[in-house]
Scaffold this motif. Structure first.
Motif, PDB file in Angstrom:
ATOM      1  N   MET A   1       0.835  -1.185   0.000  1.00 44.20           N
ATOM      2  CA  MET A   1       0.000   0.000   0.000  1.00 44.20           C
ATOM      3  C   MET A   1       0.880   1.249   0.000  1.00 44.20           C
ATOM      4  O   MET A   1       1.965   1.260   0.563  1.00 44.20           O
ATOM      5  N   LEU A   2       0.379   2.280  -0.600  1.00 39.50           N
ATOM      6  CA  LEU A   2       1.126   3.532  -0.690  1.00 39.50           C
ATOM      7  C   LEU A   2       1.338   4.173   0.682  1.00 39.50           C
ATOM      8  O   LEU A   2       2.356   4.804   0.919  1.00 39.50           O
ATOM      9  N   LYS A   3       0.355   4.009   1.561  1.00 45.09           N
ATOM     10  CA  LYS A   3       0.429   4.646   2.872  1.00 45.09           C
ATOM     11  C   LYS A   3       1.686   4.192   3.628  1.00 45.09           C
ATOM     12  O   LYS A   3       2.387   5.016   4.216  1.00 45.09           O
ATOM     13  N   THR A   4       1.986   2.907   3.600  1.00 44.13           N
ATOM     14  CA  THR A   4       3.169   2.411   4.313  1.00 44.13           C
ATOM     15  C   THR A   4       4.445   2.918   3.637  1.00 44.13           C
ATOM     16  O   THR A   4       5.410   3.252   4.319  1.00 44.13           O
ATOM     17  N   GLU A   5       4.432   2.990   2.328  1.00 44.53           N
ATOM     18  CA  GLU A   5       5.598   3.510   1.597  1.00 44.53           C
ATOM     19  C   GLU A   5       5.835   4.984   1.952  1.00 44.53           C
ATOM     20  O   GLU A   5       6.970   5.407   2.172  1.00 44.53           O
ATOM     21  N   VAL A   6       4.750   5.759   2.022  1.00 47.15           N
ATOM     22  CA  VAL A   6       4.851   7.174   2.397  1.00 47.15           C
ATOM     23  C   VAL A   6       5.416   7.287   3.810  1.00 47.15           C
ATOM     24  O   VAL A   6       6.302   8.103   4.075  1.00 47.15           O
ATOM     25  N   PHE A   7       4.919   6.457   4.720  1.00 51.61           N
ATOM     26  CA  PHE A   7       5.369   6.503   6.110  1.00 51.61           C
ATOM     27  C   PHE A   7       6.854   6.152   6.214  1.00 51.61           C
ATOM     28  O   PHE A   7       7.604   6.798   6.961  1.00 51.61           O
ATOM     29  N   LEU A  43      -8.088   2.222   2.776  1.00 49.55           N
ATOM     30  CA  LEU A  43      -8.277   2.668   1.392  1.00 49.55           C
ATOM     31  C   LEU A  43      -7.738   1.619   0.426  1.00 49.55           C
ATOM     32  O   LEU A  43      -6.746   0.944   0.708  1.00 49.55           O
ATOM     33  N   SER A  44      -8.358   1.531  -0.727  1.00 55.14           N
ATOM     34  CA  SER A  44      -7.846   0.652  -1.779  1.00 55.14           C
ATOM     35  C   SER A  44      -6.672   1.360  -2.462  1.00 55.14           C
ATOM     36  O   SER A  44      -6.481   2.570  -2.306  1.00 55.14           O
ATOM     37  N   TYR A  45      -5.927   0.601  -3.245  1.00 59.96           N
ATOM     38  CA  TYR A  45      -4.791   1.177  -3.959  1.00 59.96           C
ATOM     39  C   TYR A  45      -5.261   2.303  -4.890  1.00 59.96           C
ATOM     40  O   TYR A  45      -4.627   3.351  -4.974  1.00 59.96           O
ATOM     41  N   ASP A  46      -6.389   2.100  -5.575  1.00 58.04           N
ATOM     42  CA  ASP A  46      -6.924   3.117  -6.486  1.00 58.04           C
ATOM     43  C   ASP A  46      -7.305   4.396  -5.744  1.00 58.04           C
ATOM     44  O   ASP A  46      -7.106   5.499  -6.249  1.00 58.04           O
ATOM     45  N   GLU A  47      -7.873   4.247  -4.551  1.00 60.16           N
ATOM     46  CA  GLU A  47      -8.248   5.426  -3.759  1.00 60.16           C
ATOM     47  C   GLU A  47      -7.001   6.181  -3.294  1.00 60.16           C
ATOM     48  O   GLU A  47      -6.981   7.412  -3.302  1.00 60.16           O
ATOM     49  N   GLU A  48      -5.960   5.436  -2.930  1.00 61.41           N
ATOM     50  CA  GLU A  48      -4.701   6.081  -2.544  1.00 61.41           C
ATOM     51  C   GLU A  48      -4.092   6.815  -3.738  1.00 61.41           C
ATOM     52  O   GLU A  48      -3.606   7.934  -3.602  1.00 61.41           O
ATOM     53  N   LEU A  49      -4.146   6.178  -4.911  1.00 60.24           N
ATOM     54  CA  LEU A  49      -3.626   6.810  -6.127  1.00 60.24           C
ATOM     55  C   LEU A  49      -4.379   8.101  -6.429  1.00 60.24           C
ATOM     56  O   LEU A  49      -3.766   9.091  -6.851  1.00 60.24           O
ATOM     57  N   ALA A  50      -5.688   8.096  -6.225  1.00 62.54           N
ATOM     58  CA  ALA A  50      -6.498   9.289  -6.487  1.00 62.54           C
ATOM     59  C   ALA A  50      -6.044  10.442  -5.586  1.00 62.54           C
ATOM     60  O   ALA A  50      -5.976  11.597  -6.033  1.00 62.54           O
ATOM     61  N   ILE A  51      -5.709  10.143  -4.350  1.00 62.62           N
ATOM     62  CA  ILE A  51      -5.248  11.184  -3.421  1.00 62.62           C
ATOM     63  C   ILE A  51      -3.886  11.717  -3.860  1.00 62.62           C
ATOM     64  O   ILE A  51      -3.654  12.926  -3.862  1.00 62.62           O
ATOM     65  N   ILE A  52      -2.983  10.824  -4.244  1.00 65.40           N
ATOM     66  CA  ILE A  52      -1.663  11.247  -4.724  1.00 65.40           C
ATOM     67  C   ILE A  52      -1.834  12.094  -5.985  1.00 65.40           C
ATOM     68  O   ILE A  52      -1.198  13.156  -6.131  1.00 65.40           O
ATOM     69  N   ASN A  53      -2.703  11.668  -6.894  1.00 66.42           N
ATOM     70  CA  ASN A  53      -2.955  12.431  -8.123  1.00 66.42           C
ATOM     71  C   ASN A  53      -3.500  13.817  -7.811  1.00 66.42           C
ATOM     72  O   ASN A  53      -3.154  14.791  -8.478  1.00 66.42           O
ATOM     73  N   ARG A  54      -4.366  13.920  -6.814  1.00 70.75           N
ATOM     74  CA  ARG A  54      -4.916  15.221  -6.419  1.00 70.75           C
ATOM     75  C   ARG A  54      -3.792  16.140  -5.920  1.00 70.75           C
ATOM     76  O   ARG A  54      -3.729  17.313  -6.272  1.00 70.75           O
ATOM     77  N   LEU A  84       8.952  14.297  -5.971  1.00 69.48           N
ATOM     78  CA  LEU A  84       8.703  13.395  -4.849  1.00 69.48           C
ATOM     79  C   LEU A  84       7.320  12.749  -4.954  1.00 69.48           C
ATOM     80  O   LEU A  84       7.179  11.536  -4.784  1.00 69.48           O
ATOM     81  N   LEU A  85       6.310  13.541  -5.253  1.00 70.04           N
ATOM     82  CA  LEU A  85       4.945  13.007  -5.362  1.00 70.04           C
ATOM     83  C   LEU A  85       4.826  12.005  -6.502  1.00 70.04           C
ATOM     84  O   LEU A  85       4.179  10.962  -6.366  1.00 70.04           O
ATOM     85  N   LYS A  86       5.447  12.317  -7.636  1.00 69.79           N
ATOM     86  CA  LYS A  86       5.349  11.430  -8.801  1.00 69.79           C
ATOM     87  C   LYS A  86       6.069  10.098  -8.565  1.00 69.79           C
ATOM     88  O   LYS A  86       5.774   9.119  -9.242  1.00 69.79           O
ATOM     89  N   SER A  87       6.973  10.059  -7.588  1.00 65.00           N
ATOM     90  CA  SER A  87       7.664   8.805  -7.294  1.00 65.00           C
ATOM     91  C   SER A  87       6.700   7.751  -6.742  1.00 65.00           C
ATOM     92  O   SER A  87       6.989   6.558  -6.761  1.00 65.00           O
ATOM     93  N   PHE A  88       5.544   8.172  -6.244  1.00 60.76           N
ATOM     94  CA  PHE A  88       4.552   7.238  -5.713  1.00 60.76           C
ATOM     95  C   PHE A  88       3.593   6.729  -6.784  1.00 60.76           C
ATOM     96  O   PHE A  88       2.855   5.782  -6.545  1.00 60.76           O
ATOM     97  N   LEU A  89       3.590   7.361  -7.936  1.00 62.29           N
ATOM     98  CA  LEU A  89       2.686   6.967  -9.015  1.00 62.29           C
ATOM     99  C   LEU A  89       3.324   5.869  -9.861  1.00 62.29           C
ATOM    100  O   LEU A  89       4.546   5.806  -9.986  1.00 62.29           O
ATOM    101  N   PRO A  90       2.488   5.023 -10.491  1.00 60.13           N
ATOM    102  CA  PRO A  90       3.057   4.041 -11.413  1.00 60.13           C
ATOM    103  C   PRO A  90       3.666   4.741 -12.623  1.00 60.13           C
ATOM    104  O   PRO A  90       3.417   5.927 -12.842  1.00 60.13           O
ATOM    105  N   LYS A  91       4.430   3.997 -13.408  1.00 59.42           N
ATOM    106  CA  LYS A  91       5.064   4.552 -14.599  1.00 59.42           C
ATOM    107  C   LYS A  91       3.986   5.215 -15.466  1.00 59.42           C
ATOM    108  O   LYS A  91       2.950   4.643 -15.734  1.00 59.42           O
ATOM    109  N   GLN A  92       4.257   6.451 -15.875  1.00 61.45           N
ATOM    110  CA  GLN A  92       3.313   7.205 -16.698  1.00 61.45           C
ATOM    111  C   GLN A  92       3.407   6.748 -18.150  1.00 61.45           C
ATOM    112  O   GLN A  92       4.495   6.559 -18.683  1.00 61.45           O
ATOM    113  N   LEU A  93       2.249   6.555 -18.765  1.00 64.10           N
ATOM    114  CA  LEU A  93       2.184   6.103 -20.155  1.00 64.10           C
ATOM    115  C   LEU A  93       2.443   7.260 -21.112  1.00 64.10           C
ATOM    116  O   LEU A  93       2.101   8.405 -20.813  1.00 64.10           O
ATOM    117  N   SER A  94       3.000   6.946 -22.267  1.00 66.01           N
ATOM    118  CA  SER A  94       3.185   7.949 -23.314  1.00 66.01           C
ATOM    119  C   SER A  94       1.851   8.141 -24.025  1.00 66.01           C
ATOM    120  O   SER A  94       0.929   7.335 -23.871  1.00 66.01           O
TER     121      SER A  94
END
Length: 141
Positions: A1-7, A43-54, A84-94
């Motif tokens: 989960m992203l939360k543990t990685e952030v912590f 939170l699900s992974y998708d919900e965590e991603l939505a927060i990071i994206n915001r 730093l924030l983008k490091s938590f997101l998956p690889k961005q598609l072209s």
């Protein structure tokens, strides 16, 4: 989960006395914690991603504001936050990869923008920024 990685990164930033990273990670952890508390469950992974994206979107807006004001000190800070924030997101598609995925999912010419975005958003969650998705959808329809 992203939360543990952030912590984990927050603890590392505190040990290294990295003020910027500590501030950004504290904000992200707080946003994740409050969303989890509001939901009443993990939170699900998708919900965590939505927060990071915001947070990425807000930082992009702050960066644009700093650039239009010509504030080089703020520009550097916002760019560092963005990295730093983008490091938590998956690889961005072209754009080409986004086009391939959307055409495979059935986004075609003559389609309504709203319907196309309803297909695109969940399909590409976290793999591309909303503006990039919107641009590709407009070119496809």
């Amino acid at each position: 989960m992203l939360k543990t990685e952030v912590f984990e990164q927050l603890k590392k930033a505190m040990k290294e006395k990295d003020v910027l990273a500590k501030g950004v990670l504290t904000l992200v952890k707080s946003a994740l914690d409050s969303a989890e508390k509001e939901k009443g469950e993990t939170l699900s992974y998708d919900e965590e991603l939505a927060i990071i994206n915001r947070e990425v979107k807000q930082t992009n807006q702050a960066l644009e504001g700093a650039q239009s004001a010509g504030r080089s000190d703020l520009i550097e800070k916002e760019e560092a936050k963005l990295t730093l924030l983008k490091s938590f997101l998956p690889k961005q598609l072209s754009e080409e990869e986004i086009v391939e995925k959307l055409t495979a999912a059935g986004v075609t010419k003559g389609m309504n923008m709203g319907d196309a975005m309803k297909i695109a958003k969940p399909l590409l969650n976290g793999q591309a920024e909303g503006a990039a998705i919107s641009k590709v959808v407009k070119s496809l329809i």
